[in-house]
Design a protein around this motif. Structure first.
Motif, PDB file in Angstrom:
ATOM      1  N   THR A 137       0.823  -1.210   0.000  1.00  0.00           N
ATOM      2  CA  THR A 137       0.000   0.000   0.000  1.00  0.00           C
ATOM      3  C   THR A 137       0.857   1.259   0.000  1.00  0.00           C
ATOM      4  OG1 THR A 137      -1.849  -1.085   1.127  1.00  0.00           O
ATOM      5  CG2 THR A 137      -1.707   1.318   1.316  1.00  0.00           C
ATOM      6  N   SER A 138       1.863   1.297   0.864  1.00  0.00           N
ATOM      7  CA  SER A 138       2.716   2.491   0.946  1.00  0.00           C
ATOM      8  C   SER A 138       3.502   2.705  -0.330  1.00  0.00           C
ATOM      9  CB  SER A 138       3.665   2.360   2.147  1.00  0.00           C
ATOM     10  OG  SER A 138       2.946   2.420   3.359  1.00  0.00           O
ATOM     11  N   LEU A 139       3.993   1.636  -0.929  1.00  0.00           N
ATOM     12  CA  LEU A 139       4.757   1.763  -2.172  1.00  0.00           C
ATOM     13  C   LEU A 139       3.858   2.200  -3.334  1.00  0.00           C
ATOM     14  CD1 LEU A 139       7.025  -1.372  -1.785  1.00  0.00           C
ATOM     15  CD2 LEU A 139       7.831   0.989  -1.936  1.00  0.00           C
ATOM     16  N   LEU A 140       2.668   1.601  -3.435  1.00  0.00           N
ATOM     17  CA  LEU A 140       1.735   1.998  -4.492  1.00  0.00           C
ATOM     18  C   LEU A 140       1.361   3.465  -4.366  1.00  0.00           C
ATOM     19  CD1 LEU A 140      -0.736  -1.040  -4.673  1.00  0.00           C
ATOM     20  CD2 LEU A 140       0.654  -0.155  -6.561  1.00  0.00           C
ATOM     21  N   THR A 141       1.058   3.894  -3.151  1.00  0.00           N
ATOM     22  CA  THR A 141       0.672   5.284  -2.931  1.00  0.00           C
ATOM     23  C   THR A 141       1.796   6.229  -3.323  1.00  0.00           C
ATOM     24  OG1 THR A 141      -0.782   4.614  -1.113  1.00  0.00           O
ATOM     25  CG2 THR A 141      -0.173   6.943  -1.235  1.00  0.00           C
ATOM     26  N   ALA A 142       3.014   5.900  -2.928  1.00  0.00           N
ATOM     27  CA  ALA A 142       4.157   6.755  -3.259  1.00  0.00           C
ATOM     28  C   ALA A 142       4.385   6.813  -4.763  1.00  0.00           C
ATOM     29  CB  ALA A 142       5.405   6.238  -2.548  1.00  0.00           C
ATOM     30  N   MET A 143       4.211   5.698  -5.458  1.00  0.00           N
ATOM     31  CA  MET A 143       4.383   5.694  -6.910  1.00  0.00           C
ATOM     32  C   MET A 143       3.283   6.497  -7.589  1.00  0.00           C
ATOM     33  SD  MET A 143       5.865   1.886  -7.909  1.00  0.00           S
ATOM     34  CE  MET A 143       4.710   0.903  -6.950  1.00  0.00           C
ATOM     35  N   PHE A 144       2.056   6.401  -7.090  1.00  0.00           N
ATOM     36  CA  PHE A 144       0.976   7.213  -7.658  1.00  0.00           C
ATOM     37  C   PHE A 144       1.231   8.700  -7.428  1.00  0.00           C
ATOM     38  CE2 PHE A 144      -1.988   3.422  -7.597  1.00  0.00           C
ATOM     39  CZ  PHE A 144      -2.234   3.445  -8.962  1.00  0.00           C
ATOM     40  N   HIS A 145       1.727   9.048  -6.249  1.00  0.00           N
ATOM     41  CA  HIS A 145       2.061  10.460  -5.984  1.00  0.00           C
ATOM     42  C   HIS A 145       3.094  10.962  -6.991  1.00  0.00           C
ATOM     43  CE1 HIS A 145       0.017  11.939  -2.419  1.00  0.00           C
ATOM     44  NE2 HIS A 145       0.107  10.739  -1.875  1.00  0.00           N
TER      45      HIS A 145
END
Length: 504
Positions: A233-241
């Protein structure tokens, strides 16, 4: 029953731990572990206890408590996940050219673009966007392997799809060392405030729907907030940002919507930007598929596009901002075909369609083929297997073969159709083909199509073969397409929606 389930889920998010709700403790300015959790998602494809949970709600039965991964094992897996992501971040990245409209969709190994650039998920809409004068691109999510590194076959496919005017990028193209560091910092800050399973155990009120279901959620919750799913979740969110930061000129993000956990990461990211997000419910909403329902109860998009009256009626009580648009993947249902069989005959084709549950698809296919043999029936069987499952793993008789032709083409050649592995019957039924599904092991119906002379839910393979023998000789019927889909190749509803959000 769905209302009771959603209420219990909301009660879990609202549960107070030291004067703060579970929901708020699992969220910071960057991440939202609650919204992206497998508990909130409630996917019947990944949650093997979903129907058990619904059954205990119906019968008020006691439940068997699921074991939780030992903390030492969980920590080792978490460290390994962060380490692997770090290695994946230490690579050169492609140059990203911002586009005004970005389509977000899966990129499976079997993805096939149309001859004129049609999308597997959005049909001809990308071409319509270009005709309206807007630049466009595609952001792809891969479904196999670690979230931070797409398989080689997917990377190769992405290169094949990319053209000068229409770039195709992978979400992993936005993973840099800096992005990895931001994800790790956000994740570590959340870990200091994550409520433990024991704290929730203590805070529950006995004899409530939540207290009945919580034992089945404990393990899922633990992995979602402290395990490898939380890392994802944290990695996906950071990549989307990072994707939004580097596409700062993008006005609209259109995504194929189902209510999955990665979509929660995208929604929270776009919420903090000046862009507009249009999620499009691209497949029929099935009974007991709770993902879209749990999603919109937690987060209501400003525009949620649905492609027919059925889905509209299913979600209108939860989501006030529904927009009716044309169905993009089902346009063939409104087109007359000159190849359609005019009559039924004993040697007509039987079409068997596999679902995304690969093991179950193979088991049910074996059962049906055995039933044909026991009844001494040998029709011309054409098998269309789900792209996620490769090909059937069982031996096929001489009268059965796997086809790589498009599903729309095969449907127009079929006299009768059978769904295995939870495949949906709408494509065949709404094309006027008598259709049969096998009863699910749970007993919960997974199709919005009602039982009739043209659709049957069989108890086993023998029942299915018997019904299909009769149905293949039945007169053709006119299916109620308009009950499920809005169809118009000119896409006037889509054009009006895009004009509205793009300011034209």
């Amino acid at each position: 029953m769905i209302h009771r389930y959603l209420t219990a889920l909301d009660d879990l998010g609202s549960l107070r731990i030291h004067d703060r709700s579970v929901r708020s403790r699992l969220r910071n300015d960057q991440d939202d572990l609650w919204f992206a959790s497998t508990v909130r998602e409630s996917s019947l494809w990944t949650d093997h206890r979903l129907f058990e949970r619904l059954t205990l709600l119906i019968n008020d039965q006691p439940v068997v408590v699921a074991s939780i991964t030992p903390s030492v094992v969980r920590r080792i897996r978490v460290v390994a996940a962060w380490g692997r992501a770090l290695v994946h971040s230490l690579r050169l990245r492609r140059t990203i050219v911002p586009r005004e409209v970005m389509f977000v969709e899966y990129l499976p190994p079997t993805y096939v673009a149309g001859q004129h650039g049609e999308s597997q998920y959005f049909g001809n809409l990308p071409n319509e966007v270009q005709r309206l004068g807007y630049s466009l691109g595609f952001l792809h999510i891969h479904s196999e392997g670690p979230v931070t590194r797409a398989p080689r076959a997917i990377r190769s496919l992405r290169r094949q799809l990319t053209s000068t005017n229409v770039p195709h990028v992978l979400l992993t193209d936005f993973l840099t060392f800096g992005v990895w560091c931001k994800a790790l910092r956000s994740w570590r800050s959340l870990q200091r405030q994550v409520p433990s399973v024991v704290q929730i155990d203590t805070a529950l009120t006995p004899s409530t729907d939540l207290s009945r279901m919580w034992p089945t959620w404990r393990s899922m919750y633990d992995d979602s907030v402290r395990g490898t799913h939380s890392v994802r979740t944290s990695l996906l969110t950071a990549m989307f940002h990072e994707a939004l930061r580097r596409n700062d000129k993008t006005d609209v993000w259109l995504s194929a919507f189902e209510g999955q956990s990665w979509e929660a990461c995208l929604a929270r990211t776009i919420e903090k930007s000046s862009s507009t997000w249009i999620p499009y419910l691209h497949t029929m909403l099935r009974p007991w598929d709770l993902r879209a329902r749990t999603f919109v109860k937690e987060f209501q998009p400003s525009n949620l596009a649905v492609h027919g009256r059925h889905d509209y009626s299913e979600l209108e009580s939860l989501q006030p901002s529904l927009v009716m648009v044309e169905a993009l993947r089902y346009g063939h249902l409104g087109v007359n075909s000159t190849d359609k069989f005019a009559t039924r005959s004993d040697d007509a084709r039987w079409l068997i369609i596999g679902g995304a549950e690969c093991e179950r698809s193979n088991h049910e296919l074996r059962e049906v083929l055995a039933a044909m043999q026991s009844q001494q029936v040998a029709p011309h069987v054409v098998i269309k297997w789900h792209p996620q499952c490769g090909t059937p793993t069982i031996a096929l008789p001489d009268n059965a073969k796997v086809s790589t032709e498009s599903l729309a083409f095969l449907i127009d050649q079929a006299a009768v159709a059978l769904m295995v592995g939870s495949a949906a019957p709408l494509d065949t039924y709404l094309r006027g083909v008598p259709s049969c599904s096998l009863r699910t092991p749970s007993g919960f119906s997974m199709t919005p199509v009602e039982e009739s002379e043209h659709f049957h839910t069989a108890y086993d393979g023998i029942d299915a073969v018997s019904w299909m023998l009769t149905a293949q000789s039945a007169p053709q019927f006119t299916p109620p397409v308009e009950r499920y889909f809005s169809l118009d190749v000119a896409l006037p509803r889509w054009r009006a929606l895009l004009a509205d959000v793009l300011g034209d």
